[in-house]
Design a protein around this motif. Structure first.
Motif, mmCIF file in Angstrom:
data_model
loop_
_atom_site.group_PDB
_atom_site.id
_atom_site.type_symbol
_atom_site.label_atom_id
_atom_site.label_comp_id
_atom_site.label_asym_id
_atom_site.label_seq_id
_atom_site.Cartn_x
_atom_site.Cartn_y
_atom_site.Cartn_z
ATOM 1 N N GLY A 11 1.214 -1.157 -0.012
ATOM 2 C CA GLY A 11 -0.262 -0.031 -0.065
ATOM 3 C C GLY A 11 0.947 1.071 -0.017
ATOM 4 N N ALA A 12 2.228 1.353 1.299
ATOM 5 C CA ALA A 12 2.458 2.628 0.792
ATOM 6 C C ALA A 12 3.553 2.545 -0.409
ATOM 7 C CB ALA A 12 3.519 1.774 2.022
ATOM 8 N N TYR A 13 3.970 1.751 -0.933
ATOM 9 C CA TYR A 13 4.666 1.603 -2.197
ATOM 10 C C TYR A 13 3.867 2.125 -3.554
ATOM 11 C CZ TYR A 13 9.131 0.238 -0.684
ATOM 12 O OH TYR A 13 10.681 0.380 -0.861
ATOM 13 N N SER A 14 2.653 1.298 -3.336
ATOM 14 C CA SER A 14 1.171 2.067 -4.822
ATOM 15 C C SER A 14 1.148 3.254 -4.131
ATOM 16 C CB SER A 14 0.111 1.110 -4.292
ATOM 17 O OG SER A 14 0.179 -0.493 -4.360
ATOM 18 N N SER A 15 0.776 3.736 -2.933
ATOM 19 C CA SER A 15 0.678 5.276 -3.437
ATOM 20 C C SER A 15 1.788 5.775 -2.904
ATOM 21 C CB SER A 15 0.063 4.987 -1.469
ATOM 22 O OG SER A 15 -0.292 6.631 -1.252
ATOM 23 N N ALA A 16 2.363 5.910 -2.985
ATOM 24 C CA ALA A 16 4.199 6.775 -3.364
ATOM 25 C C ALA A 16 4.253 6.934 -4.600
ATOM 26 C CB ALA A 16 5.167 6.547 -2.272
ATOM 27 N N TRP A 17 3.955 6.468 -4.974
ATOM 28 C CA TRP A 17 4.906 5.818 -6.809
ATOM 29 C C TRP A 17 3.203 6.802 -7.562
ATOM 30 C CZ3 TRP A 17 1.379 2.219 -10.308
ATOM 31 C CH2 TRP A 17 1.879 2.309 -11.902
ATOM 32 N N ALA A 18 1.754 5.963 -7.377
ATOM 33 C CA ALA A 18 0.722 7.277 -7.593
ATOM 34 C C ALA A 18 0.604 8.264 -7.481
ATOM 35 C CB ALA A 18 -0.600 6.190 -7.604
ATOM 36 N N ILE A 19 0.929 8.522 -6.234
ATOM 37 C CA ILE A 19 1.183 9.830 -6.122
ATOM 38 C C ILE A 19 2.418 10.810 -6.784
ATOM 39 C CG2 ILE A 19 1.583 11.983 -4.312
ATOM 40 C CD1 ILE A 19 -0.371 10.198 -2.463
ATOM 41 N N GLY A 20 3.551 10.121 -6.755
ATOM 42 C CA GLY A 20 4.604 10.975 -7.972
ATOM 43 C C GLY A 20 4.141 11.096 -9.451
ATOM 44 N N LEU A 21 3.433 9.909 -10.085
ATOM 45 C CA LEU A 21 3.066 9.698 -11.187
ATOM 46 C C LEU A 21 1.982 11.095 -11.592
ATOM 47 C CD1 LEU A 21 2.530 6.066 -12.562
ATOM 48 C CD2 LEU A 21 4.641 7.417 -12.981
ATOM 49 N N TYR A 22 0.946 11.206 -10.916
ATOM 50 C CA TYR A 22 -0.450 12.179 -10.705
ATOM 51 C C TYR A 22 0.844 13.840 -10.709
ATOM 52 C CZ TYR A 22 -4.209 14.780 -9.629
ATOM 53 O OH TYR A 22 -5.138 15.029 -9.575
ATOM 54 N N THR A 23 1.640 14.127 -9.319
ATOM 55 C CA THR A 23 2.081 15.036 -8.983
ATOM 56 C C THR A 23 3.097 15.457 -10.872
ATOM 57 O OG1 THR A 23 3.799 14.173 -8.023
ATOM 58 C CG2 THR A 23 1.726 14.804 -6.511
ATOM 59 N N ALA A 24 3.557 14.450 -11.506
ATOM 60 C CA ALA A 24 4.708 15.212 -12.369
ATOM 61 C C ALA A 24 4.415 14.996 -13.492
ATOM 62 C CB ALA A 24 5.228 13.997 -12.521
ATOM 63 N N THR A 25 2.487 15.391 -13.331
ATOM 64 C CA THR A 25 1.740 15.762 -14.814
ATOM 65 C C THR A 25 1.154 17.050 -15.144
ATOM 66 O OG1 THR A 25 -0.075 14.813 -14.012
ATOM 67 C CG2 THR A 25 1.436 13.294 -15.366
ATOM 68 N N LEU A 81 -5.795 9.202 -4.482
ATOM 69 C CA LEU A 81 -5.194 8.292 -5.239
ATOM 70 C C LEU A 81 -4.476 7.684 -3.554
ATOM 71 C CD1 LEU A 81 -2.649 9.871 -6.897
ATOM 72 C CD2 LEU A 81 -4.940 8.659 -7.884
ATOM 73 N N ILE A 82 -4.583 7.282 -2.607
ATOM 74 C CA ILE A 82 -4.116 6.616 -1.509
ATOM 75 C C ILE A 82 -5.124 6.125 -0.952
ATOM 76 C CG2 ILE A 82 -4.241 7.195 1.539
ATOM 77 C CD1 ILE A 82 -2.940 9.792 0.971
ATOM 78 N N PRO A 83 -6.623 6.154 -0.752
ATOM 79 C CA PRO A 83 -7.688 5.281 -1.196
ATOM 80 C C PRO A 83 -7.830 3.769 -2.206
ATOM 81 C CG PRO A 83 -8.937 7.507 -0.986
ATOM 82 C CD PRO A 83 -7.399 7.382 -1.147
ATOM 83 N N LEU A 84 -7.567 4.426 -3.430
ATOM 84 C CA LEU A 84 -7.581 3.744 -4.670
ATOM 85 C C LEU A 84 -6.696 2.550 -4.826
ATOM 86 C CD1 LEU A 84 -9.279 3.893 -7.380
ATOM 87 C CD2 LEU A 84 -7.043 5.312 -8.368
ATOM 88 N N ALA A 85 -4.982 3.348 -4.162
ATOM 89 C CA ALA A 85 -4.192 2.870 -4.173
ATOM 90 C C ALA A 85 -4.097 1.712 -3.171
ATOM 91 C CB ALA A 85 -2.610 3.379 -3.554
ATOM 92 N N ALA A 86 -4.682 1.845 -2.301
ATOM 93 C CA ALA A 86 -4.861 0.381 -0.910
ATOM 94 C C ALA A 86 -6.177 -0.341 -1.905
ATOM 95 C CB ALA A 86 -5.431 1.393 0.341
#
Length: 298
Positions: free
Chosen positions: A46-60, A70-75
């Motif tokens: 959950g931690a890795y998925s959340s951090a990875w998804a947030i990183g991709l999202y904010t990079a856009t 994205l946090i509950p979605l990643a979990a």
């Protein structure tokens, strides 16, 4: 006065994180009588998925405020998929076996999940600070706290209330209580015990992943975080009573305040204080504060 307020706020924040991280563990034990060591692996996923998804999202360049979603979605995705694969692929063949054997099996699964996270995300640390700092800070008697800390506390209360309502106010929850009481009688009454086991394990895995996902913006996500949380979660559910949702909440509060008090009053005793509280509780209540001793079959 300021120290007491700091202890109270920090204690509540730490307790909320501990509850989110441990409630899935106590839920699975309460229903399935499995001490799920793999819970630490779900937390890490959950931690890795959340951090990875947030990183991709904010990079856009998208609005940072929505990254919180994205946090509950990643979990949900990480915990749901991993929990279903573990339960259907491994644990369903082990039901009815000795509890010690189940501990060894889930420990093996934990080691596998640790390697899976390294294969997918590598060994580098992930930092997803954007949601935690986007909401800014709030001052309480001159002490600044991030608003994100209070969002975690609110999430913990929401999860706890939701579990209470589902277990005590719905037909599914009442059937689950019957399964917990006696699996054989439940099967004789036509209740699909296997389905309840599967759903419970997946829900517990999602809750474990949620604990990691919601913590990711406040920490550096790196290999080994799963091992740390499984030890702390075990301390929480042992204090509260294994299998008790309410006990997990009370245990998290006790551990949270004990840790906060030691940090502010005597930092070298931070880790020791948690296990001192656990030892003190078990000396008086060997089965935890809110768990009844089970009769032992010979």
């Amino acid at each position: 006065m300021l120290t007491a307020i700091a202890i109270a706020v920090d204690g509540l924040g730490f307790a909320a994180w501990l509850f989110l991280s441990s409630v899935g563990l106590t839920l699975i034990y309460g229903v399935m009588r499995i001490l799920n060591i793999a819970h630490g692996g779900f937390y890490a996923l959950g931690a890795y998925s959340s951090a990875w998804a947030i990183g991709l999202y904010t990079a856009t360049g998208s609005p940072v405020a929505f990254s919180f979603l994205l946090i509950p979605l990643a979990a949900l995705i990480a915990g749901g998929i991993a929990g279903l694969l573990v339960e259907r692929g491994i644990l369903k063949f082990m039901y009815g076996r000795d509890e010690v054997l189940m501990v060894l099996v889930t420990y093996a699964v934990f080691l596998i999940l640790e390697d899976v996270t390294k294969l997918i995300w590598g060994t580098e640390s992930y930092i997803a600070w954007q949601p935690a700092f986007h909401f800014g800070t709030v001052e309480i008697v001159g002490i600044p706290y991030t608003v994100y800390k209070f969002l975690i506390i609110g999430t913990a209360l929401l999860v706890g209330l939701s579990l209470f309502l589902v277990l005590n106010k719905t037909r599914v929850g009442k059937l689950l209580l019957v399964v917990i009481e006696d699996r054989e009688i439940s099967s004789a009454l036509g209740i699909n015990v296997t389905l309840f086991f599967s759903v419970t394990f997946v829900v517990g895995a999602i809750l474990g992943a949620l604990g990691g996902a919601i913590t990711a913006p406040e920490i550096s996500v790196s290999p080994g975080i799963g091992a740390e949380i499984i030890v702390l979660s075990f301390a929480v559910i042992v204090i509260g009573g294994m299998g008790s949702i309410g006990g997990a909440m009370i245990g998290a509060v006790i551990v949270g305040f004990a840790r906060a008090a030691s940090v502010h009053l005597y930092p070298p005793a931070e880790l020791f204080s948690i296990y001192l509280v656990m030892a003190a509780v078990l000396a008086v209540k060997p089965y935890g504060l809110f768990a009844l001793a089970e009769s032992r079959k010979i």
